[in-house]
Design a protein around this motif. Structure first.
Motif, PDB file in Angstrom:
ATOM      1  N   ALA A 119       0.824  -1.208   0.000  1.00 45.43           N
ATOM      2  CA  ALA A 119       0.000   0.000   0.000  1.00 45.43           C
ATOM      3  C   ALA A 119       0.861   1.263   0.000  1.00 45.43           C
ATOM      4  CB  ALA A 119      -0.925   0.010   1.221  1.00 45.43           C
ATOM      5  N   ARG A 152      -1.804   5.656   5.550  1.00 47.40           N
ATOM      6  CA  ARG A 152      -0.472   6.248   5.373  1.00 47.40           C
ATOM      7  C   ARG A 152      -0.178   7.314   6.415  1.00 47.40           C
ATOM      8  NH1 ARG A 152       1.077   6.516  -0.941  1.00 47.40           N
ATOM      9  NH2 ARG A 152       0.156   4.530  -1.507  1.00 47.40           N
ATOM     10  N   PHE A 182      -9.146   1.695   9.222  1.00 48.48           N
ATOM     11  CA  PHE A 182      -8.793   2.769   8.304  1.00 48.48           C
ATOM     12  C   PHE A 182      -9.775   2.783   7.144  1.00 48.48           C
ATOM     13  CE2 PHE A 182      -4.984   1.148  10.354  1.00 48.48           C
ATOM     14  CZ  PHE A 182      -4.549   2.296  11.004  1.00 48.48           C
ATOM     15  N   GLY A 183     -10.356   3.943   6.895  1.00 51.35           N
ATOM     16  CA  GLY A 183     -11.336   4.073   5.825  1.00 51.35           C
ATOM     17  C   GLY A 183     -10.705   4.198   4.457  1.00 51.35           C
ATOM     18  N   THR A 184      -9.486   4.774   4.412  1.00 51.31           N
ATOM     19  CA  THR A 184      -8.828   4.995   3.129  1.00 51.31           C
ATOM     20  C   THR A 184      -7.337   4.694   3.255  1.00 51.31           C
ATOM     21  OG1 THR A 184      -8.272   7.304   3.614  1.00 51.31           O
ATOM     22  CG2 THR A 184     -10.424   6.885   2.572  1.00 51.31           C
ATOM     23  N   THR A 185      -6.703   4.498   2.118  1.00 47.95           N
ATOM     24  CA  THR A 185      -5.256   4.301   2.099  1.00 47.95           C
ATOM     25  C   THR A 185      -4.553   5.553   2.608  1.00 47.95           C
ATOM     26  OG1 THR A 185      -5.485   2.812   0.213  1.00 47.95           O
ATOM     27  CG2 THR A 185      -3.298   3.707   0.630  1.00 47.95           C
ATOM     28  N   ARG A 186      -5.100   6.700   2.285  1.00 45.76           N
ATOM     29  CA  ARG A 186      -4.510   7.968   2.751  1.00 45.76           C
ATOM     30  C   ARG A 186      -4.501   8.039   4.278  1.00 45.76           C
ATOM     31  NH1 ARG A 186      -6.507  13.996   0.917  1.00 45.76           N
ATOM     32  NH2 ARG A 186      -4.802  15.097   1.926  1.00 45.76           N
ATOM     33  N   GLU A 187      -5.589   7.605   4.892  1.00 47.71           N
ATOM     34  CA  GLU A 187      -5.686   7.575   6.349  1.00 47.71           C
ATOM     35  C   GLU A 187      -4.652   6.602   6.931  1.00 47.71           C
ATOM     36  OE1 GLU A 187      -9.147   6.450   9.534  1.00 47.71           O
ATOM     37  OE2 GLU A 187      -9.771   7.077   7.530  1.00 47.71           O
TER      38      GLU A 187
END
Length: 86
Positions: A4, A47, A40-45
């Motif tokens: 990811a 990271r 985590f809802g998103t990959t951005r979160e």
């Protein structure tokens, strides 16, 4: 998690266990302390939280094998381990 973040692993040769122990230990810490405790809802979160985790781990968390210094303090102090942790 590595995929990811776009990180490629470089494992040792097949059947060589030396990297596996370090790898399993290193992977297990954030898995136990971060990933299993949060969703985590998103990959951005993911990271962002992983980046925060690594920053805290490297700059503030002390390690007995490093003479009770953080990894950053240890690097600044020089390349050798204190006698008590050898």
């Amino acid at each position: 998690m590595l995929e990811a973040l776009g990180i490629e692993r470089s494992p040792s040769a097949k059947g060589c266990p030396h990297d596996s122990a370090v790898d399993e230990s290193a992977d297990g810490i954030p898995r136990a302390e971060l990933a299993r405790r949060e969703a985590f809802g998103t990959t951005r979160e993911l990271r962002a939280r992983l980046s925060d985790y690594v920053h805290r781990h490297d700059n503030f968390r002390i390690h007995s094998t490093l003479g009770y210094m953080s990894p950053v303090e240890f690097r600044k102090a020089g390349p050798s381990l204190p006698e008590s942790s050898k």
